[in-house]
Write a protein that holds these residues in place. Structure first.
Motif, PDB file in Angstrom:
ATOM      1  N   ASP A  30      -8.219  -0.209  -0.449  1.00 46.39           N
ATOM      2  CA  ASP A  30      -8.336   1.214  -0.110  1.00 46.39           C
ATOM      3  C   ASP A  30      -9.754   1.583   0.295  1.00 46.39           C
ATOM      4  O   ASP A  30     -10.318   2.581  -0.163  1.00 46.39           O
ATOM      5  CB  ASP A  30      -7.884   2.067  -1.293  1.00 46.39           C
ATOM      6  CG  ASP A  30      -6.398   1.934  -1.552  1.00 46.39           C
ATOM      7  OD1 ASP A  30      -5.677   2.916  -1.342  1.00 46.39           O
ATOM      8  OD2 ASP A  30      -5.965   0.846  -1.953  1.00 46.39           O
TER       9      ASP A  30
ATOM     10  N   HIS B 284     -13.475   5.997   0.789  1.00 45.60           N
ATOM     11  CA  HIS B 284     -12.064   6.340   0.675  1.00 45.60           C
ATOM     12  C   HIS B 284     -12.014   7.820   0.289  1.00 45.60           C
ATOM     13  O   HIS B 284     -12.945   8.323  -0.333  1.00 45.60           O
ATOM     14  CB  HIS B 284     -11.392   5.481  -0.409  1.00 45.60           C
ATOM     15  CG  HIS B 284      -9.894   5.586  -0.432  1.00 45.60           C
ATOM     16  ND1 HIS B 284      -9.104   5.096   0.589  1.00 45.60           N
ATOM     17  CD2 HIS B 284      -9.033   6.094  -1.360  1.00 45.60           C
ATOM     18  CE1 HIS B 284      -7.838   5.304   0.287  1.00 45.60           C
ATOM     19  NE2 HIS B 284      -7.763   5.918  -0.892  1.00 45.60           N
TER      20      HIS B 284
ATOM     21  N   ASP C 135      -8.518  -4.554   2.088  1.00 44.87           N
ATOM     22  CA  ASP C 135      -7.500  -3.649   2.612  1.00 44.87           C
ATOM     23  C   ASP C 135      -7.299  -3.866   4.115  1.00 44.87           C
ATOM     24  O   ASP C 135      -8.229  -3.712   4.906  1.00 44.87           O
ATOM     25  CB  ASP C 135      -7.945  -2.200   2.345  1.00 44.87           C
ATOM     26  CG  ASP C 135      -6.882  -1.177   2.713  1.00 44.87           C
ATOM     27  OD1 ASP C 135      -6.388  -1.216   3.858  1.00 44.87           O
ATOM     28  OD2 ASP C 135      -6.564  -0.332   1.874  1.00 44.87           O
TER      29      ASP C 135
ATOM     30  N   HIS D 185      -8.419   3.388   4.992  1.00 48.13           N
ATOM     31  CA  HIS D 185      -7.887   2.031   5.058  1.00 48.13           C
ATOM     32  C   HIS D 185      -8.482   1.286   6.258  1.00 48.13           C
ATOM     33  O   HIS D 185      -9.086   1.883   7.130  1.00 48.13           O
ATOM     34  CB  HIS D 185      -6.366   2.052   5.134  1.00 48.13           C
ATOM     35  CG  HIS D 185      -5.742   2.737   3.962  1.00 48.13           C
ATOM     36  ND1 HIS D 185      -5.692   2.175   2.715  1.00 48.13           N
ATOM     37  CD2 HIS D 185      -5.168   3.968   3.851  1.00 48.13           C
ATOM     38  CE1 HIS D 185      -5.119   3.015   1.876  1.00 48.13           C
ATOM     39  NE2 HIS D 185      -4.801   4.121   2.535  1.00 48.13           N
TER      40      HIS D 185
ATOM     41  N   HIS E  83      -2.907  -4.751   0.691  1.00 44.18           N
ATOM     42  CA  HIS E  83      -2.546  -3.329   0.751  1.00 44.18           C
ATOM     43  C   HIS E  83      -1.728  -3.051   2.005  1.00 44.18           C
ATOM     44  O   HIS E  83      -2.043  -2.211   2.831  1.00 44.18           O
ATOM     45  CB  HIS E  83      -3.796  -2.439   0.717  1.00 44.18           C
ATOM     46  CG  HIS E  83      -3.525  -1.040   0.225  1.00 44.18           C
ATOM     47  ND1 HIS E  83      -3.216  -0.013   1.068  1.00 44.18           N
ATOM     48  CD2 HIS E  83      -3.497  -0.512  -1.028  1.00 44.18           C
ATOM     49  CE1 HIS E  83      -3.033   1.104   0.371  1.00 44.18           C
ATOM     50  NE2 HIS E  83      -3.182   0.821  -0.904  1.00 44.18           N
TER      51      HIS E  83
ATOM     52  N   GLN F 215      -4.363  -2.418   5.846  1.00 49.89           N
ATOM     53  CA  GLN F 215      -3.117  -1.672   6.015  1.00 49.89           C
ATOM     54  C   GLN F 215      -2.748  -1.498   7.480  1.00 49.89           C
ATOM     55  O   GLN F 215      -1.571  -1.527   7.839  1.00 49.89           O
ATOM     56  CB  GLN F 215      -3.210  -0.310   5.329  1.00 49.89           C
ATOM     57  CG  GLN F 215      -1.923   0.504   5.437  1.00 49.89           C
ATOM     58  CD  GLN F 215      -1.747   1.481   4.300  1.00 49.89           C
ATOM     59  OE1 GLN F 215      -2.370   1.371   3.258  1.00 49.89           O
ATOM     60  NE2 GLN F 215      -0.874   2.450   4.492  1.00 49.89           N
TER      61      GLN F 215
ATOM     62  N   GLY G 130       0.798  -1.209   0.000  1.00 56.77           N
ATOM     63  CA  GLY G 130       0.000   0.000   0.000  1.00 56.77           C
ATOM     64  C   GLY G 130       0.836   1.268   0.000  1.00 56.77           C
ATOM     65  O   GLY G 130       1.971   1.287   0.482  1.00 56.77           O
TER      66      GLY G 130
END
Length: 362
Positions: free
Chosen positions: A242, A221, A266, A292, A314, A268, A16
């Motif tokens: 995302d 997002h 996602d 995220h 990600h 992250q 990511g």
């Protein structure tokens, strides 16, 4: 081509925000950990004999986690989806698109076909590239996508799809990153055939791509993002990168992912990083509204949608391979806890840590 393969998903980039190649320090850390593992397992002679056989060595290394025998990868988002009797499908063109492009050149020169599962001649040189959104880590690999530079009879037809934007057209977004002084070859000079389609953000429709059907859905997002579902022969793959969770499973994502075979989601941040707990890898700044999510919400959304397999992706660029495996252990523990809840009785969920090179067949 196997007669039983309806769809193959290959992950060419799962990092990511920004590319994060393995450093010399990280390689040394892996080497030290591998030596310790070999010693703990009895040493070289016990494992491989006095004259180590390359096959035994390869078998041993293949049995180890990627933190010891490889890497989860540092390239940013790019997926290849092969569907039977369809043009080649891509999702995003992060830096992973460079290596994908090299492989596609080989296919084109040898088999005259970009998609090994395709038998329809008119699709041989067609690519359908779907962008989740226009943040740079999801399109910065396209100027290095080799098939885009093939001239004459080798010219590839690339069909770009992305969300409509009031400030810039899709073609302007892609051309912008190749303007002087950013890149030596401008968008207009790339020989490939370029067709851009902007997708409406309300009442999304499905797109037929050969025998594949692609459905998109806007999610949460900054400046919005599209999740994509690809269906063929009753198989379903969903990419939801995302995107951010809130207080409950996202009903838009649940509807899109219902009964999917695979959901890429996602992850992250850890739950602690998301709320900005001091001392965490990403610091004490809250990540709320950064767009995220976390492994907990990957599991929650997947269970709510009755998904078979969820792929965590990600990855935070500061997280190394050892830390990614720790995150997977936490995700598996959380999954097991959630499966004990009455609402999830009878459900099963396979959790995978996404890595560059992962290939899934449906």
């Amino acid at each position: 081509m196997s007669e039983t393969n309806s769809m193959i998903i290959k992950y060419w980039g799962v990092r990511g925000s920004i590319p994060s190649p393995v450093t010399s320090e990280q390689i040394r850390e892996k080497e030290a950990a591998l030596i310790k593992k070999i010693i703990a397992d009895g040493g070289i002679e016990k494992l491989f004999g006095a004259n180590p056989d390359p096959g035994k060595i390869d078998e041993y290394l293949s049995s180890l986690p990627l933190s010891l025998s490889g890497t989860y990868g540092g390239d940013t988002t790019c997926f290849e989806i092969q569907v039977k009797n369809a043009p080649l499908i891509m999702i995003d063109a992060g830096t992973g698109a460079r290596n994908l492009g090299k492989v596609l050149l080989g296919r084109l020169f040898s088999a005259k076909n970009l998609n090994p599962l395709n038998t329809v001649e008119k699709f041989n040189k067609d690519v359908y590239l779907f962008f989740t959104h226009y943040h740079w880590d999801h399109l910065q690999g396209f100027p290095f996508f080799a098939p885009g530079f093939l001239p004459g009879n080798l010219r590839v037809n690339i069909n770009f799809y992305g969300k409509s934007n009031t400030r810039q057209r899709l073609s302007e977004v892609l051309a912008g990153q190749q303007e002087y002084p950013n890149f030596p070859v401008v968008w207009e000079d790339m020989p490939c055939s370029k067709n851009c389609t902007e997708l409406g953000r309300l009442e999304p429709n499905s797109i037929q791509v050969g025998e594949a059907r692609v459905t998109y859905q806007e999610l949460t997002h900054p400046d919005s993002v599209f999740a994509y579902k690809i269906e063929a022969d009753g198989k379903k793959f969903v990419c939801a990168t995302d995107t951010e969770h809130k207080d409950t499973p996202d009903p838009r994502l649940i509807n899109l992912s219902k009964d999917a075979d695979i959901l890429y989601y996602d992850c992250q941040y850890t739950p602690q990083e998301y709320v900005g707990t001091p001392g965490t890898l990403t610091g004490a700044l809250t990540k709320f509204d950064w767009g995220h999510s976390t492994y907990e919400w990957a599991v929650k959304n997947a269970l709510a949608a009755n998904v078979k397999t969820v792929v965590l992706g990600h990855h935070e660029p500061m997280r190394n391979d050892f830390q990614l495996e720790e995150l997977l252990e936490r995700a598996l523990k959380y999954r097991d806890e959630q499966l004990k809840l009455p609402a999830n009785e009878g459900k099963k969920l396979h959790v995978i840590m996404g890595y560059q090179g992962l290939t899934q067949t449906l």
